[in-house]
Design an enzyme around this catalytic site. Sequence first.
Site, PDB file in Angstrom:
ATOM      1  N   ASP A   1      -8.310   3.937   1.098  1.00 50.43           N
ATOM      2  CA  ASP A   1      -7.338   4.389   2.096  1.00 50.43           C
ATOM      3  C   ASP A   1      -8.097   4.912   3.317  1.00 50.43           C
ATOM      4  OD1 ASP A   1      -5.445   5.701   3.577  1.00 50.43           O
ATOM      5  OD2 ASP A   1      -4.608   6.840   1.901  1.00 50.43           O
TER       6      ASP A   1
ATOM      7  N   CYS B   1       0.860  -1.189   0.000  1.00 52.88           N
ATOM      8  CA  CYS B   1       0.000   0.000   0.000  1.00 52.88           C
ATOM      9  C   CYS B   1       0.888   1.227   0.000  1.00 52.88           C
ATOM     10  CB  CYS B   1      -1.001  -0.022   1.165  1.00 52.88           C
ATOM     11  SG  CYS B   1      -0.257   0.007   2.809  1.00 52.88           S
TER      12      CYS B   1
ATOM     13  N   ASN C   1       2.212   1.520   4.379  1.00 51.40           N
ATOM     14  CA  ASN C   1       2.523   0.245   5.060  1.00 51.40           C
ATOM     15  C   ASN C   1       2.212   0.317   6.560  1.00 51.40           C
ATOM     16  OD1 ASN C   1       5.407  -1.947   5.617  1.00 51.40           O
ATOM     17  ND2 ASN C   1       3.322  -2.511   5.153  1.00 51.40           N
TER      18      ASN C   1
ATOM     19  N   CYS D   1      -1.530   0.789   7.364  1.00 53.38           N
ATOM     20  CA  CYS D   1      -2.968   0.502   7.497  1.00 53.38           C
ATOM     21  C   CYS D   1      -3.383  -0.730   6.677  1.00 53.38           C
ATOM     22  CB  CYS D   1      -3.815   1.704   7.063  1.00 53.38           C
ATOM     23  SG  CYS D   1      -3.522   3.203   8.024  1.00 53.38           S
ATOM     24  N   ARG D   2      -3.459  -0.573   5.347  1.00 57.92           N
ATOM     25  CA  ARG D   2      -4.063  -1.640   4.534  1.00 57.92           C
ATOM     26  C   ARG D   2      -3.172  -2.858   4.354  1.00 57.92           C
ATOM     27  NH1 ARG D   2      -5.234   2.270  -0.324  1.00 57.92           N
ATOM     28  NH2 ARG D   2      -3.311   3.103   0.586  1.00 57.92           N
ATOM     29  N   SER D   3      -1.917  -2.655   3.929  1.00 55.34           N
ATOM     30  CA  SER D   3      -1.088  -3.846   3.660  1.00 55.34           C
ATOM     31  C   SER D   3      -0.700  -4.612   4.926  1.00 55.34           C
ATOM     32  CB  SER D   3       0.122  -3.519   2.782  1.00 55.34           C
ATOM     33  OG  SER D   3       0.993  -2.590   3.375  1.00 55.34           O
TER      34      SER D   3
HETATM   35  P1  4NP Z   1      -1.867   2.858   4.053  1.00 56.64           P
HETATM   36  O1  4NP Z   1      -2.535   4.215   4.614  1.00 56.64           O
HETATM   37  O2  4NP Z   1      -1.310   3.179   2.693  1.00 56.64           O
HETATM   38  O3  4NP Z   1      -3.027   1.915   3.991  1.00 56.64           O
HETATM   39  O4  4NP Z   1      -0.808   2.460   5.067  1.00 56.64           O
HETATM   40  C1  4NP Z   1      -1.865   5.431   4.677  1.00 56.64           C
HETATM   41  C2  4NP Z   1      -0.977   5.661   5.705  1.00 56.64           C
HETATM   42  C3  4NP Z   1      -0.330   6.883   5.798  1.00 56.64           C
HETATM   43  C4  4NP Z   1      -0.592   7.868   4.856  1.00 56.64           C
HETATM   44  C5  4NP Z   1      -1.485   7.630   3.826  1.00 56.64           C
HETATM   45  C6  4NP Z   1      -2.113   6.404   3.724  1.00 56.64           C
HETATM   46  N1  4NP Z   1       0.043   9.131   4.972  1.00 56.64           N
HETATM   47  O5  4NP Z   1      -0.334  10.063   4.222  1.00 56.64           O
HETATM   48  O6  4NP Z   1       0.946   9.294   5.820  1.00 56.64           O
END
Ligand code: 4NP
Length: 172
Positions: free
Chosen positions: A139, A22, A25, A27-29
């Site tokens: 997201d 993702c 790294n 939340c989703r992955s």
């Molecule tokens: P992820 O979510 O891609 O599912 O881990 C996010 C985590 C952090 C951010 C964006 C999406 N960020 O903008 O810091």
Amino acid sequence: MSTDIPVREITKENPYKILFICLGNICRSPTAEGVFQHEVDEAGLSDYFEIDSAGTSAWHEGEPANSKTRSIAEQHGVKLHSRARQVKGSDTGYFDLLVAMDESNMDNMQHLIHTGENQKKMIKMRDFDPQPEDGNVPDPYYGGISGFENVFQIVKRSSLSLLDTLKPHIKS
Ligand code: 4NP
């Protein structure tokens, strides 16, 4: 639902390696890594898979999964142990399957992919979701807790379906 992925004989000597990807790294992955590992462990297939996750960005390098991500997973009996890392070029050769959470992750991976063989490894998580909607795992980072629960449910459905696709290739 599209299920056209590179498959091969899966053995304990040569486990099938999956990298969930993702943006951050956190939340989703990590949810996908934890849920898929949980399903594999429950099925008694731990020796046949190597599971990891990474982010296309290095923004959260070294961090554990987001607290809401961990809390939702724990409510469903899944402990997340990941530490964030950025995806690297060698991952595209090492892993058998590269599973992106959304279309922008797919785009962000392109500069690391230099062969047609590795390109075939790139799929989206919701290619395996029986209810794929727009094909992206949304997201949840800037939203409320319900978004994290939604991610968990999407990832759970997709993981079960991915594992079902791979199971017939396991040679014990
Ligand atoms: P992820 O979510 O891609 O599912 O881990 C996010 C985590 C952090 C951010 C964006 C999406 N960020 O903008 O810091």
